[in-house]
Design a protein around this motif. Structure first.
Motif, mmCIF file in Angstrom:
data_model
loop_
_atom_site.group_PDB
_atom_site.id
_atom_site.type_symbol
_atom_site.label_atom_id
_atom_site.label_comp_id
_atom_site.label_asym_id
_atom_site.label_seq_id
_atom_site.Cartn_x
_atom_site.Cartn_y
_atom_site.Cartn_z
ATOM 1 N N MET A 256 0.845 -1.175 0.000
ATOM 2 C CA MET A 256 0.000 0.000 0.000
ATOM 3 C C MET A 256 0.893 1.241 0.000
ATOM 4 O O MET A 256 1.880 1.296 0.717
ATOM 5 N N THR A 257 0.517 2.218 -0.783
ATOM 6 C CA THR A 257 1.295 3.454 -0.829
ATOM 7 C C THR A 257 0.992 4.317 0.391
ATOM 8 O O THR A 257 -0.059 4.187 1.019
ATOM 9 N N ARG A 258 1.928 5.204 0.711
ATOM 10 C CA ARG A 258 1.702 6.142 1.818
ATOM 11 C C ARG A 258 0.508 7.041 1.518
ATOM 12 O O ARG A 258 -0.231 7.426 2.414
ATOM 13 N N ARG A 259 0.337 7.382 0.255
ATOM 14 C CA ARG A 259 -0.785 8.248 -0.117
ATOM 15 C C ARG A 259 -2.120 7.576 0.207
ATOM 16 O O ARG A 259 -3.014 8.194 0.789
ATOM 17 N N LEU A 260 -2.247 6.316 -0.140
ATOM 18 C CA LEU A 260 -3.477 5.590 0.156
ATOM 19 C C LEU A 260 -3.646 5.441 1.672
ATOM 20 O O LEU A 260 -4.740 5.627 2.203
ATOM 21 N N ALA A 261 -2.556 5.115 2.362
ATOM 22 C CA ALA A 261 -2.614 5.000 3.821
ATOM 23 C C ALA A 261 -3.072 6.320 4.442
ATOM 24 O O ALA A 261 -3.922 6.348 5.340
ATOM 25 N N ARG A 262 -2.543 7.429 3.946
ATOM 26 C CA ARG A 262 -2.903 8.758 4.457
ATOM 27 C C ARG A 262 -4.383 9.044 4.206
ATOM 28 O O ARG A 262 -5.076 9.587 5.069
ATOM 29 N N GLU A 263 -4.870 8.659 3.041
ATOM 30 C CA GLU A 263 -6.278 8.873 2.730
ATOM 31 C C GLU A 263 -7.169 8.030 3.656
ATOM 32 O O GLU A 263 -8.207 8.512 4.136
ATOM 33 N N ILE A 264 -6.764 6.813 3.933
ATOM 34 C CA ILE A 264 -7.519 5.964 4.858
ATOM 35 C C ILE A 264 -7.511 6.575 6.253
ATOM 36 O O ILE A 264 -8.540 6.630 6.926
ATOM 37 N N ILE A 265 -6.351 7.052 6.698
ATOM 38 C CA ILE A 265 -6.250 7.677 8.021
ATOM 39 C C ILE A 265 -7.150 8.911 8.085
ATOM 40 O O ILE A 265 -7.846 9.125 9.081
ATOM 41 N N PHE A 266 -7.138 9.715 7.035
ATOM 42 C CA PHE A 266 -8.021 10.883 6.976
ATOM 43 C C PHE A 266 -9.476 10.455 7.151
ATOM 44 O O PHE A 266 -10.216 11.030 7.961
ATOM 45 N N LYS A 267 -9.896 9.436 6.421
ATOM 46 C CA LYS A 267 -11.279 8.962 6.520
ATOM 47 C C LYS A 267 -11.578 8.406 7.908
ATOM 48 O O LYS A 267 -12.667 8.595 8.439
ATOM 49 N N MET A 268 -10.598 7.730 8.494
ATOM 50 C CA MET A 268 -10.779 7.197 9.844
ATOM 51 C C MET A 268 -10.966 8.316 10.854
ATOM 52 O O MET A 268 -11.848 8.254 11.715
ATOM 53 N N LEU A 269 -10.116 9.331 10.769
ATOM 54 C CA LEU A 269 -10.215 10.461 11.698
ATOM 55 C C LEU A 269 -11.539 11.191 11.515
ATOM 56 O O LEU A 269 -12.148 11.645 12.482
ATOM 57 N N PHE A 270 -11.979 11.289 10.268
ATOM 58 C CA PHE A 270 -13.267 11.913 9.976
ATOM 59 C C PHE A 270 -14.385 11.100 10.623
ATOM 60 O O PHE A 270 -15.275 11.652 11.286
ATOM 61 N N ASN B 183 2.025 18.947 1.068
ATOM 62 C CA ASN B 183 1.543 18.657 -0.277
ATOM 63 C C ASN B 183 0.426 17.616 -0.263
ATOM 64 O O ASN B 183 -0.586 17.763 -0.962
ATOM 65 N N GLU B 184 0.598 16.574 0.527
ATOM 66 C CA GLU B 184 -0.423 15.524 0.589
ATOM 67 C C GLU B 184 -1.727 16.056 1.177
ATOM 68 O O GLU B 184 -2.812 15.709 0.706
ATOM 69 N N ALA B 185 -1.637 16.907 2.184
ATOM 70 C CA ALA B 185 -2.844 17.504 2.763
ATOM 71 C C ALA B 185 -3.557 18.383 1.744
ATOM 72 O O ALA B 185 -4.788 18.361 1.635
ATOM 73 N N VAL B 186 -2.790 19.146 0.977
ATOM 74 C CA VAL B 186 -3.374 20.002 -0.062
ATOM 75 C C VAL B 186 -4.052 19.144 -1.136
ATOM 76 O O VAL B 186 -5.164 19.455 -1.576
ATOM 77 N N GLU B 187 -3.405 18.069 -1.538
ATOM 78 C CA GLU B 187 -3.985 17.184 -2.560
ATOM 79 C C GLU B 187 -5.276 16.546 -2.062
ATOM 80 O O GLU B 187 -6.259 16.462 -2.802
ATOM 81 N N LEU B 188 -5.306 16.105 -0.806
ATOM 82 C CA LEU B 188 -6.540 15.543 -0.250
ATOM 83 C C LEU B 188 -7.612 16.618 -0.109
ATOM 84 O O LEU B 188 -8.801 16.338 -0.289
ATOM 85 N N ALA B 189 -7.209 17.848 0.188
ATOM 86 C CA ALA B 189 -8.168 18.955 0.282
ATOM 87 C C ALA B 189 -8.832 19.216 -1.067
ATOM 88 O O ALA B 189 -10.012 19.589 -1.116
ATOM 89 N N LYS B 190 -8.109 19.018 -2.147
ATOM 90 C CA LYS B 190 -8.680 19.199 -3.480
ATOM 91 C C LYS B 190 -9.790 18.185 -3.746
ATOM 92 O O LYS B 190 -10.745 18.475 -4.469
#
Length: 138
Positions: free
Chosen positions: A1-15, A102-109
């Motif tokens: 799993m990429t860090r980007r996907l992991a970060r997106e999952i973590i974002f959804k979990m925190l949400f 950068n990753e936070a900005v990309e997820l914000a988009k």
């Protein structure tokens, strides 16, 4: 799993944690229904639990750098992205600050509104400039 996907999952979990009072384990099931390798699962839970454990500190930083904005007024997506990125900047020394921003900005988009990317970038950029002082004060 990429860090980007992991970060997106973590974002959804925190949400999910914030909006539904779910445990991190319940939030992981909500955020990602596919099977996850154990090492990825451990990383995701470690970061999610780290954000939750340090929420008070992280939220104080957010309030300091979102001038004229109370935490309650922030979009939940923006607040969640800021929390994740700030946690990475403070506690994940293997991740460069520029990557966290950068990753936070990309997820914000993807998940925020039209103003979210610029807002996230501005807040995190200011925090990055003061990061050494912030870390010393912890």
């Amino acid at each position: 799993m990429t860090r980007r996907l992991a970060r997106e999952i973590i974002f959804k979990m925190l949400f999910a944690f914030e909006s539904g009072n779910n445990t991190p384990q319940e939030a992981l099931i909500i955020a990602y229904e596919k099977p996850i390798e154990e090492k990825d699962r451990e990383y995701i839970l470690k970061v999610c639990e780290g954000v939750i454990k340090n929420l008070e500190t992280i939220d104080r930083i957010i309030e300091k750098y979102t001038i004229d904005w109370k935490l309650e007024r922030l979009l939940l997506t923006d607040k969640t992205l800021l929390r994740l990125a700030i946690y990475e900047m403070l506690f994940c020394e293997d991740i460069p600050e520029s990557v966290s921003i950068n990753e936070a900005v990309e997820l914000a988009k993807v998940y925020g509104d039209m103003k979210s990317p610029k807002f996230i970038n501005g807040v995190l950029g200011a925090i990055a400039r003061d990061l050494d002082n912030i870390k010393k004060s912890l």
